[in-house]
Design a protein around this motif. Structure first.
Motif, PDB file in Angstrom:
ATOM      1  N   GLN A   8      -1.173  83.142 -19.707  1.00 43.47           N
ATOM      2  CA  GLN A   8       0.150  84.130 -19.366  1.00 43.47           C
ATOM      3  C   GLN A   8       0.753  84.067 -20.962  1.00 43.47           C
ATOM      4  O   GLN A   8       0.900  83.081 -21.493  1.00 43.47           O
ATOM      5  CB  GLN A   8       1.265  83.515 -18.493  1.00 43.47           C
ATOM      6  CG  GLN A   8       0.434  82.996 -17.282  1.00 43.47           C
ATOM      7  CD  GLN A   8       1.636  81.978 -16.729  1.00 43.47           C
ATOM      8  OE1 GLN A   8       2.567  82.336 -16.109  1.00 43.47           O
ATOM      9  NE2 GLN A   8       1.178  80.642 -16.757  1.00 43.47           N
ATOM     10  N   PRO A  11       5.110  82.946 -19.854  1.00 47.04           N
ATOM     11  CA  PRO A  11       4.714  82.155 -18.719  1.00 47.04           C
ATOM     12  C   PRO A  11       5.840  82.458 -17.683  1.00 47.04           C
ATOM     13  O   PRO A  11       6.881  82.380 -17.800  1.00 47.04           O
ATOM     14  CB  PRO A  11       4.794  80.571 -19.087  1.00 47.04           C
ATOM     15  CG  PRO A  11       4.574  80.762 -20.685  1.00 47.04           C
ATOM     16  CD  PRO A  11       5.377  82.109 -20.720  1.00 47.04           C
ATOM     17  N   GLU A  50       2.220  81.813  -7.485  1.00 45.16           N
ATOM     18  CA  GLU A  50       3.707  81.680  -8.223  1.00 45.16           C
ATOM     19  C   GLU A  50       4.240  80.491  -7.874  1.00 45.16           C
ATOM     20  O   GLU A  50       5.660  80.096  -8.287  1.00 45.16           O
ATOM     21  CB  GLU A  50       4.578  82.785  -7.891  1.00 45.16           C
ATOM     22  CG  GLU A  50       3.950  83.925  -8.318  1.00 45.16           C
ATOM     23  CD  GLU A  50       4.971  85.189  -7.765  1.00 45.16           C
ATOM     24  OE1 GLU A  50       5.874  85.562  -8.486  1.00 45.16           O
ATOM     25  OE2 GLU A  50       4.449  85.836  -6.651  1.00 45.16           O
ATOM     26  N   GLN A 154      -8.599  87.205 -13.828  1.00 43.89           N
ATOM     27  CA  GLN A 154      -7.239  86.946 -14.545  1.00 43.89           C
ATOM     28  C   GLN A 154      -6.549  88.356 -14.427  1.00 43.89           C
ATOM     29  O   GLN A 154      -5.011  88.161 -14.096  1.00 43.89           O
ATOM     30  CB  GLN A 154      -7.367  86.766 -16.245  1.00 43.89           C
ATOM     31  CG  GLN A 154      -7.825  85.336 -16.619  1.00 43.89           C
ATOM     32  CD  GLN A 154      -7.404  85.071 -17.784  1.00 43.89           C
ATOM     33  OE1 GLN A 154      -6.442  84.957 -18.269  1.00 43.89           O
ATOM     34  NE2 GLN A 154      -8.793  84.977 -18.749  1.00 43.89           N
ATOM     35  N   PHE A 158      -2.425  88.817 -12.450  1.00 45.97           N
ATOM     36  CA  PHE A 158      -1.364  89.429 -13.033  1.00 45.97           C
ATOM     37  C   PHE A 158      -0.925  90.562 -12.088  1.00 45.97           C
ATOM     38  O   PHE A 158       0.259  90.941 -11.786  1.00 45.97           O
ATOM     39  CB  PHE A 158      -1.744  90.101 -14.285  1.00 45.97           C
ATOM     40  CG  PHE A 158      -1.582  89.257 -15.527  1.00 45.97           C
ATOM     41  CD1 PHE A 158      -0.376  88.684 -15.871  1.00 45.97           C
ATOM     42  CD2 PHE A 158      -2.837  88.628 -16.038  1.00 45.97           C
ATOM     43  CE1 PHE A 158      -0.429  87.734 -17.041  1.00 45.97           C
ATOM     44  CE2 PHE A 158      -2.970  87.829 -17.155  1.00 45.97           C
ATOM     45  CZ  PHE A 158      -1.792  87.236 -17.512  1.00 45.97           C
ATOM     46  N   THR A 161       0.990  88.748  -9.129  1.00 47.89           N
ATOM     47  CA  THR A 161       2.137  88.575  -9.783  1.00 47.89           C
ATOM     48  C   THR A 161       3.214  89.475 -10.259  1.00 47.89           C
ATOM     49  O   THR A 161       4.582  89.338 -10.642  1.00 47.89           O
ATOM     50  CB  THR A 161       2.319  87.215 -10.793  1.00 47.89           C
ATOM     51  OG1 THR A 161       1.430  87.859 -11.888  1.00 47.89           O
ATOM     52  CG2 THR A 161       1.566  86.065 -10.324  1.00 47.89           C
TER      53      THR A 161
END
Length: 202
Positions: A8, A11, A50, A154, A158, A161
């Motif tokens: 990240q 973060p 998360e 990855q 993203f 989130t």
């Protein structure tokens, strides 16, 4: 056993730094008998995005799933590196002995294959995705609209989130992630099975 991590830039998980490899997913296929066929949906898995205690939950669930005995096959030293970092995390230090025992059970198939196997179908590469092209299996990473690499995984993290992502899209990405990571551990199963069969032929 296979892990997925995300780096990240900003973060969202406490106790992590920019570009730290945050583990958010694992997959495990158990081989109890060489004669027992294993399927994609036989995988045990962990997937989270998360939770602020994600690393603790990641390692606790993994330790419970792999138990205390048996060889654990991985392809490369990546998983060992993740486990080594987890030992030093404040919220995981009390599990360091158990993590060390898990690490002692790891067997790197990449090292085995580099010394003992090659096929032109691998295009000069030793990733599990290239090796699987050269041995009998029913695995394909080429399906449309699916995850086919660690970079794709990855990106899915993203997407999931991102507050703007709707729930339907999140569920689709979760399915893609679980299938992708499970394919990697199923590929390891086919590789180990293939190597065992070749040894027995001799």
């Amino acid at each position: 056993m296979d892990f997925e991590t995300v780096t990240q830039g900003v973060p969202i998980i406490k106790g992590t730094q920019p570009y730290y490899h945050l583990p958010f997913q694992w997959s495990v296929h158990k081989l109890e008998s060489i004669d027992k066929e294993i399927k994609l949906n036989d995988a045990k898995s962990f997937l989270d995005f998360e939770d602020q205690d994600i690393e603790r939950k990641f390692i606790e669930s993994l330790l419970k799933t792999v138990g205390e005995q048996g060889t654990i096959f991985v392809h490369s030293s990546f998983e060992k590196g993740v486990l080594d970092r987890l030992k030093d995390k404040d919220n995981c230090k009390d599990l360091s002995d158990k993590i060390d025992k898990l690490i002692s059970r790891l067997k790197d198939t990449l090292k085995i294959v580099r010394k003992n196997f090659y096929s032109p179908l691998m295009d000069g590469k030793y990733t599990i995705k290239n090796i699987i092209k050269a041995i009998p299996s029913n695995i394909s990473y080429d399906e449309k609209d699916n995850i086919a690499s660690g970079e794709d995984a990855q990106l899915a993290w993203f997407i999931c989130t991102d507050p703007k992502t709707d729930e339907k899209e999140k569920q689709q990405q979760k399915k893609f992630l679980k299938d992708y990571c499970s394919k990697d551990t199923l590929a390891l199963y086919y590789l180990v099975k293939y190597l065992i069969e070749k040894i027995n032929e001799k």
